[in-house]
Design an enzyme around this catalytic site. Sequence first.
Site, PDB file in Angstrom:
ATOM      1  N   ASP A  12       1.025  -0.956   0.205  1.00 52.98           N
ATOM      2  CA  ASP A  12      -0.044   0.046   0.135  1.00 52.98           C
ATOM      3  C   ASP A  12       0.724   1.189  -0.035  1.00 52.98           C
ATOM      4  O   ASP A  12       1.781   1.419   0.789  1.00 52.98           O
ATOM      5  CB  ASP A  12      -0.926  -0.108   1.184  1.00 52.98           C
ATOM      6  CG  ASP A  12      -2.031  -1.033   1.173  1.00 52.98           C
ATOM      7  OD1 ASP A  12      -2.534  -1.467   0.006  1.00 52.98           O
ATOM      8  OD2 ASP A  12      -2.420  -1.582   2.039  1.00 52.98           O
ATOM      9  N   ASP A 131     -13.874  -3.010  -2.238  1.00 51.70           N
ATOM     10  CA  ASP A 131     -13.666  -2.850  -0.814  1.00 51.70           C
ATOM     11  C   ASP A 131     -15.099  -3.031  -0.290  1.00 51.70           C
ATOM     12  O   ASP A 131     -16.005  -2.231  -0.624  1.00 51.70           O
ATOM     13  CB  ASP A 131     -13.257  -1.469  -0.484  1.00 51.70           C
ATOM     14  CG  ASP A 131     -11.607  -1.204  -1.092  1.00 51.70           C
ATOM     15  OD1 ASP A 131     -10.951  -2.267  -1.069  1.00 51.70           O
ATOM     16  OD2 ASP A 131     -11.172  -0.103  -1.457  1.00 51.70           O
TER      17      ASP A 131
END
Length: 256
Positions: A12, A131
Site C-alpha cells: 500500500d 472494498d
Amino acid sequence: MPLTKRIIPCLDIDQGRVVKGTYFKDLIDAGNPVEIASRYNQEGADELVFLDITASHENRKTVFHLVEQVAKQVFIPLTVGGGIQNAQDIRDALNAGADKVSINSAAIQNPTLIEELASIFGSQCIVLAVDVKQINNTYKVFSHGGRQATNLDAIQWCQQQTGNQKAGELLLTSMDKDGTNTGFDTNILKQLNQTITVPIIASGGAGTVQHCLEAIKSGADAVLAASIFHFGTCTIQSVKEYLLKNGIIIRTTDCM
C-alpha cells in the site's frame, strides 16, 4: 490438476512509502517500496500487488515512476492499482512493468468500464478490486480508498463485473477486517465462491498462517497480506509450509 494457491504480499503506497493501517485509517510507515519488493521477490512470493491507495481520493494518476522502480526488482506477476481510470492508464501501467491492473472506484463511476477495458487488454489483465463493509447484515461496496459509501450490494456487484469477458480476477478487501490481524472474512468468501467463477484474492485480516488456510478453505484462490509480512509476524515461507502440510497445493520455492 487444481490450480496452485498463491501467497501475495501487498504494498500500500502513500507519498512514495509503503504504509499500513487499520480499517483503512491510522497509517504507519512500513518502509521503502523498492527494497521491500525486492525482498518479497527473493523470499518466494507468488505475485506482488502495488496499490497507490490515495490516487483515487486525490483524483490523480498512479505513481508510475515508482511502479517502474518496483517492477525492475521483481520477476513475478505484478498487479498495479489506484487511480486507474481508462485505457491509457492501463497502457502506462503495463509500460511501467505491470502485468495486471486492478480497478475499483472508476468501475463504480462507470459500470461498463471493466467490460470495455477487458475487450481491449483481455480479461486476464483486469482485476476487479472491491472494498466491502458489512452494514445491517449485508455487504456494501465502498469507493475512493474506503472513504465513500455506495449503495451497491457487494455480492451482486462482483457477479456483474466478473466473468463473461469482464474482470478475470477479484481482489476482495474486507474493511471490517483490514489491519486487525483477526482473520479474513470467511463468510463473504464462501458466498462469493458459490456465485462467481473467477479466482478470488482474499484481503483484509491476515494475522497467522492459520488465517491463510481458513481463507483458502473458504474459497479464496490466493491470500493477500501486508502487515504480517512487513513487520515479521510471518514469512512467506512459513505460510507456504503450513499450507503444504495441510494439503494445499502451492508453488514451492528454493527457500523451502
